[in-house]
Scaffold this motif. Structure first.
Motif, mmCIF file in Angstrom:
data_model
loop_
_atom_site.group_PDB
_atom_site.id
_atom_site.type_symbol
_atom_site.label_atom_id
_atom_site.label_comp_id
_atom_site.label_asym_id
_atom_site.label_seq_id
_atom_site.Cartn_x
_atom_site.Cartn_y
_atom_site.Cartn_z
ATOM 1 N N ARG A 91 0.818 -1.215 0.000
ATOM 2 C CA ARG A 91 0.000 0.000 0.000
ATOM 3 C C ARG A 91 0.855 1.270 0.000
ATOM 4 O O ARG A 91 0.405 2.336 0.405
ATOM 5 N N LYS A 92 2.079 1.149 -0.537
ATOM 6 C CA LYS A 92 2.949 2.311 -0.679
ATOM 7 C C LYS A 92 3.352 2.553 -2.122
ATOM 8 O O LYS A 92 4.066 3.514 -2.415
ATOM 9 N N HIS A 93 2.916 1.665 -3.019
ATOM 10 C CA HIS A 93 3.237 1.784 -4.434
ATOM 11 C C HIS A 93 1.990 1.483 -5.268
ATOM 12 O O HIS A 93 1.138 0.700 -4.847
ATOM 13 N N ALA A 94 1.917 2.105 -6.452
ATOM 14 C CA ALA A 94 0.842 1.806 -7.399
ATOM 15 C C ALA A 94 1.373 2.035 -8.803
ATOM 16 O O ALA A 94 2.258 2.867 -9.031
ATOM 17 N N ASP B 227 2.789 7.870 -2.272
ATOM 18 C CA ASP B 227 3.186 9.231 -2.644
ATOM 19 C C ASP B 227 3.326 9.348 -4.165
ATOM 20 O O ASP B 227 3.215 8.373 -4.907
ATOM 21 N N LEU B 228 3.553 10.564 -4.632
ATOM 22 C CA LEU B 228 3.587 10.824 -6.066
ATOM 23 C C LEU B 228 4.698 10.055 -6.762
ATOM 24 O O LEU B 228 4.494 9.507 -7.852
ATOM 25 N N HIS B 229 5.878 10.000 -6.168
ATOM 26 C CA HIS B 229 6.992 9.336 -6.844
ATOM 27 C C HIS B 229 6.741 7.841 -6.996
ATOM 28 O O HIS B 229 7.197 7.232 -7.972
ATOM 29 N N ASN B 230 6.035 7.246 -6.063
ATOM 30 C CA ASN B 230 5.755 5.813 -6.129
ATOM 31 C C ASN B 230 4.474 5.491 -6.886
ATOM 32 O O ASN B 230 4.018 4.346 -6.893
ATOM 33 N N THR B 231 3.897 6.505 -7.517
ATOM 34 C CA THR B 231 2.761 6.305 -8.421
ATOM 35 C C THR B 231 3.306 6.321 -9.842
ATOM 36 O O THR B 231 3.793 7.346 -10.315
ATOM 37 N N LYS B 232 3.267 5.189 -10.521
ATOM 38 C CA LYS B 232 3.893 5.044 -11.829
ATOM 39 C C LYS B 232 2.843 4.843 -12.931
ATOM 40 O O LYS B 232 1.750 4.322 -12.675
#
Length: 475
Positions: free
Chosen positions: A84-87, A283-288
């Motif tokens: 739940r920290k990456h998408a 967070d934004l950086h971990n949203t790819k």
């Protein structure tokens, strides 16, 4: 197209928009969802987001085409990792050639499976204004081997309202855009509608931006996908920057819930907010944002194998774009990262005991089916038929399976690198050998190194915090 940013604003607006949410959520029937589905996962979750461009109802005033049949030019599969920290949102080009399984029509009958048709045709099965999200979900599950936990459909009118409610979305264009770029049949260039460089758009102009295809790069849907990914990233950033207060959040909740139709599993405020809250720490950086591996095939798009299968396998294993293990396991359970990959381990050998198959040569290489049959029988498969396929133009191996034989087909496919499985009305399992097997007529290696996103996909990934003016066209 903006389903991810919609979920972000739900997290921000939890509580304030609760009553509004309960009164505005439309659902589609689950009756059309296939009973032959990939197994569920206790790890990450998969959400299919479909952009509907039906011109019915309020959408009719927003332009972009004719007719009242629901169509979809935009779709992505959002994978929320188990930690739940990456998408990651994987875009599927509308022109991709795929196999569409049997789908339920409005009258209750089921269609025959379709082979090598455009991906966006699934949403139009039945030709209703609402579209057929269940058919698109069935198609994605068959294509990826991943279970789709939820499906969200977003319409034009709601999208327009949301971009206005958020106060506009910062975007960028690599060149000036004129009226003919948006409407290619226009006889003259017309007035300039977008200037080169950064700007903020909302409402109709936001719709024009995400629809824009011609006049930039090769004018393809692939280039448009790049701009849509940049747009969604910018929208997420804008929503997060507005802060948490009722004055700003209630209009967003209003616009967002009016914009969507969801599967019954998300059809209440409790369920929707529970899922949205599970994403609050991304967070934004971990949203790819990535696009499924592809290549042109005439005027259409074909998915590149084995890269596409490797991408789906990486998501199933909760491996991030940059190679991290995001399964949520603690260090004691052997977390691997990009800097400390796990060692390859022997996979469970494929056994064909109890599986009957027919083998067909889909190439011009003589004797290929007979050679494959020998290897399959050595693994315990019962081969009932060996013959030439009706076509000798197969590039990769295809495993067609009848009702109730998905698992057996997937077991068989493990032996053929880059093979894809597809449902069929015909009983039994048919292995149609492609030229990829002819070039190397042996079985795929049976090792289980950690699944990884293919390097070409990782290299082209966009992060939510990337420069909105970067990588906006193709060709």
């Amino acid at each position: 197209m903006f389903g991810l940013s919609f979920l972000v604003l739900l997290v921000a607006g939890v509580g304030w928009g609760y009553l509004k949410l309960n009164g505005s959520i439309d659902t589609f029937s689950a009756d059309g969802i296939s009973g032959d589905r990939p197994p569920g996962s206790s790890n990450g979750q998969n959400v299919l987001v479909i952009g509907s461009d039906s011109r019915a109802g309020d959408n009719s005033e927003l332009g972009g085409g004719t007719g009242t049949v629901g169509r979809s030019d935009t779709a992505f599969l959002l994978h929320v990792y188990a930690d739940r920290k990456h998408a990651v949102a994987v875009s599927i080009p509308r022109d991709s050639l795929v196999d569409i399984p049997a789908c339920k029509m409005p009258g209750g009958e089921w269609t025959a499976p379709q082979r090598d048709v455009m991906f966006n045709a699934a949403f139009s099965v039945g030709e209703t204004a609402e579209g057929n999200p269940a058919c698109t979900q069935n198609t994605v599950e068959q294509l990826t081997g991943l279970r789709v936990d939820h499906t969200v459909v977003i319409d034009f009118a709601g999208f327009s309202a949301l971009t206005s409610a958020v106060g506009g979305v910062p975007v960028c264009l690599p060149q000036d855009i004129y009226q003919r770029d948006l409407s290619p049949k226009r006889p003259t260039r017309g007035a300039r509608i977008f200037a080169k460089g950064p700007q903020t758009v909302s409402g109709q102009r936001a719709l024009d931006y995400v629809r824009l295809r011609h006049g930039i790069g090769d004018g393809s849907d692939i280039g448009r996908i790049k701009r849509q990914q940049a747009f969604v990233a910018s929208l997420i950033k804008k929503v997060k920057s507005r802060g948490l207060n009722p004055t700003t959040l209630l209009p967003l909740a209003d616009a967002a819930t009016d914009a969507m139709t969801v599967d019954p599993g998300l059809g209440s405020a409790d369920r929707l907010l529970s899922f949205a809250m599970s994403m609050k720490n991304i967070d934004l950086h971990n949203t790819k944002f990535v696009t499924v591996p592809w290549r042109y095939e005439g005027s259409r798009v074909a998915m590149v194998e084995p890269d596409a299968d490797a991408l789906w396998a990486a998501l199933k294993a909760d491996r991030t774009v940059d190679g991290q293990d995001a399964s949520g396991k603690g260090a004691a359970e052997g977390r691997e990262t990009a800097s400390s990959p796990a060692s390859p381990a022997a996979a469970t050998p494929v056994s064909g005991t109890g599986i009957s198959i027919a083998v067909y040569n889909g190439t011009t290489v003589r004797g290929l089916a007979a050679r494959a049959t020998e290897l399959l029988r050595a693994r315990g498969f019962t081969v009932t038929t060996t013959a030439n396929a009706s076509s000798q133009g197969y590039a990769s191996t295809v495993i067609e399976y009848g009702p109730g034989l998905r698992n057996e087909a997937e077991t068989t496919a493990r032996l053929f690198a880059g093979a894809r499985t597809t449902a069929s009305d015909t009983a039994g399992i048919q292995v149609i050998l492609g030229s990829s097997y002819a070039r190397n007529p042996s079985f795929a290696p049976e090792t289980s190194a950690p699944s990884a996103v293919p390097p070409t996909v990782a290299a082209g990934a966009r992060s939510g915090d990337d420069d909105p003016c970067a990588d906006l066209s193709y060709g």
